[in-house]
Design an enzyme around this catalytic site. Structure first.
Site, PDB file in Angstrom:
ATOM      1  N   HIS A   1       5.053   5.142   1.416  1.00  0.00           N
ATOM      2  CA  HIS A   1       3.915   4.345   1.977  1.00  0.00           C
ATOM      3  C   HIS A   1       2.617   5.293   2.371  1.00  0.00           C
ATOM      4  CE1 HIS A   1       1.529   1.437   4.446  1.00  0.00           C
ATOM      5  NE2 HIS A   1       2.379   0.577   3.606  1.00  0.00           N
ATOM      6  N   HIS A   2       1.545   4.645   1.927  1.00  0.00           N
ATOM      7  CA  HIS A   2       0.399   5.400   2.133  1.00  0.00           C
ATOM      8  C   HIS A   2       0.081   5.742   3.636  1.00  0.00           C
ATOM      9  CE1 HIS A   2      -3.498   6.977   0.679  1.00  0.00           C
ATOM     10  NE2 HIS A   2      -3.430   6.335  -0.418  1.00  0.00           N
ATOM     11  N   THR A   3       0.771   5.286   4.602  1.00  0.00           N
ATOM     12  CA  THR A   3       0.620   5.934   6.109  1.00  0.00           C
ATOM     13  C   THR A   3       1.276   7.003   6.262  1.00  0.00           C
ATOM     14  OG1 THR A   3       2.305   4.466   6.566  1.00  0.00           O
ATOM     15  CG2 THR A   3       0.225   3.598   7.209  1.00  0.00           C
TER      16      THR A   3
ATOM     17  N   MET B   1       0.725  -1.139  -0.062  1.00  0.00           N
ATOM     18  CA  MET B   1       0.109   0.132   0.144  1.00  0.00           C
ATOM     19  C   MET B   1       0.813   1.252   0.001  1.00  0.00           C
ATOM     20  SD  MET B   1      -3.323  -1.003   2.467  1.00  0.00           S
ATOM     21  CE  MET B   1      -4.230   0.250   1.498  1.00  0.00           C
TER      22      MET B   1
ATOM     23  N   ASN C   1      -2.906  12.010   5.775  1.00  0.00           N
ATOM     24  CA  ASN C   1      -4.164  11.517   4.881  1.00  0.00           C
ATOM     25  C   ASN C   1      -5.494  12.272   5.388  1.00  0.00           C
ATOM     26  OD1 ASN C   1      -3.386   9.094   3.232  1.00  0.00           O
ATOM     27  ND2 ASN C   1      -2.437   8.655   5.257  1.00  0.00           N
TER      28      ASN C   1
END
Length: 464
Positions: A135-137, A21, A313
């Site tokens: 990374h999407h985090t 991800m 995010n």
């Protein structure tokens, strides 16, 4: 301890049982006029020899273990070994996008900060490229592009520019209250704030569910949790990835936008809808029901967000029916416009967290279904994500090298094995297509299909 927020913790857990991800970007550059034959070699050597301070967001990495009670927490690495994060590749012929697909398939190492940068040479006319993934985090697509473009300049004569991962933030002033007591109280304050806002969030979710059902049944502007037909995009992709990208003149998109009375993003979404419609139709796999796209809608406040917020995010989610059951491209565009107009109002009113929770049924139906051995392949929550990222409005440079093209490479995951993201940069709009290689083995065909779908809209509106 510094715990991950619930969304980021869910992403880490999901990656542990399934696909990587991360979000990525490709920048294609041409060397400055005074570049020598060893320009790219020197560039890479300077990168490894540099001692630029690393952005704190790119020094942290997630950890979960017995010492954290099974909870995901952030740890920080200092110093960071840049040689483990900045690598060199060379391509020849037409193998560039195949290489991007291979690099995109690689998981980021969670035992260190989760980002990579690849310097790629061998492109035609002496051009070179960066492929960067995070990374999407650490960042969503919008903030990730901002992190990269912050490292660029609109001045072609500027030199000695630091890399994208360098820390550009001003040094914070020391706080006299940032001692042991403050650190102990901070988690309690966070829990108190969360509890205080919980009732409001529940109310927004409840009203959001009612509004979603009403819109789906009456206005046809969104889809119920199992309102999308099952397609090959909703299976579980294999470990390999396929990537393709191309760009189109912004003035063509604007001409369609003005003639149709819609937004530029509506036009781009309609083009993407036309591409998947044609591609599935060529394989006799086009469902009678319209495909549904999960469309992120940013709720970022650039004036009031902190620097950390600008790179986190912060987005809501809207399920947009793509009207792929309609032959008329203008009717398809109008349906998408009506849906996204309602989606912006809906997400703006309820906020990011409430919109994500309201759509939890669609997300679960799409992402969890492929993990189960006996899931009926009839309906799903949505078919693919479609998102739009705004890049720099001016032509940009990095140490004199001109950035010719910018392309997003977004997340491919179980249940959405095709991801479409566009990027507006200078006078061009780039389409980035990413998919499981076994799901879309001929992804390069999406590029001419994109041109056909734009030309179709131009012809219908008699523009261009």
């Amino acid at each position: 301890m510094n715990p991950l927020d619930p969304l980021d913790a869910a992403m880490m857990t999901a990656e542990w049982v399934s696909s990587p991800m991360h979000v990525g970007a490709v920048l294609i550059l041409s060397p400055p006029d005074d570049a020598g034959p060893d320009y790219v070699d020197d560039l890479y050597r300077r990168t490894l020899a540099g001692n630029d301070p690393i952005d704190p967001r790119l020094r942290k990495y997630p950890h979960r273990g017995v010492d954290t009670g099974g909870m995901w927490v952030w740890r920080h690495m200092n110093p960071v070994d840049v040689s483990q994060h900045c690598q060199r590749r060379t391509v020849s012929g037409d193998g560039f996008w195949r290489l991007i697909g291979e690099l995109d398939a690689l998981r980021l190492d969670s035992s260190r900060p989760m980002w990579m940068s690849y310097l790629i040479d061998g492109l035609d006319d002496g051009r070179f490229a960066f492929y960067i993934k995070v990374h999407h985090t650490v960042t969503d697509g919008v903030a990730g592009f901002q992190m990269i473009t912050d490292a660029l300049s609109d001045d072609p004569s500027r030199r000695s520019m630091p890399p994208f991962y360098a820390d550009r933030r001003p040094e914070p002033a020391p706080s006299p209250s940032a001692g042991l007591v403050s650190r102990l109280v901070a988690p309690l304050r966070s829990l108190t704030d969360a509890a205080a806002s919980g009732a409001g969030l529940i109310g927004k979710v409840a009203t959001g569910e009612i509004a979603t059902v009403f819109d789906a049944l009456v206005g046809h502007t969104t889809a119920l949790p199992l309102g999308a037909p099952f397609t090959r995009f909703n299976g579980r992709p294999g470990p390999e990835r396929a990537v393709a990208a191309g760009s189109w003149a912004k003035e063509r998109i604007h001409a369609v936008r003005e003639a149709a009375g819609v937004t530029g993003n509506d036009v781009l979404t309609a083009m993407a809808a036309g591409v998947v419609r044609r591609w599935l139709g060529d394989r006799r796999e086009l469902p009678e029901r319209p495909l549904v796209a999960a469309c992120p809608i940013t709720v970022r406040d650039h004036e009031h967000d902190s620097p950390d917020d600008q790179h986190g995010n912060k987005f809501g989610l809207w399920m947009c029916p793509l009207a792929t059951d309609l032959d008329d491209p203008l009717a398809r565009l109008d349906a998408i416009h009506r849906s996204m107009s309602e989606g912006k109002r809906w997400v703006g009113k309820r906020g990011a967290a409430a919109s994500l929770l309201t759509n939890a049924g669609s997300i679960a139906a799409t992402a969890i279904g492929p993990l189960l051995p006996f899931t009926p392949k009839v309906r799903t929550g949505y078919n693919l994500p479609i998102s739009h990222v705004r890049g720099p409005a001016a032509e940009m440079y990095w140490n004199g090298a001109r950035v010719e093209e910018m392309y997003p490479v977004s997340t491919v995951y179980d249940g959405h094995a095709l991801n479409i993201t566009t990027c507006l940069y200078a006078d061009r709009v780039g389409f980035g297509y990413a998919a499981g290689l076994d799901v879309v083995p001929d992804i390069e065909k999406f590029i001419p299909l994109t041109e056909e779908c734009l030309a179709e809209l131009e012809d219908a509106l008699e523009v261009g």
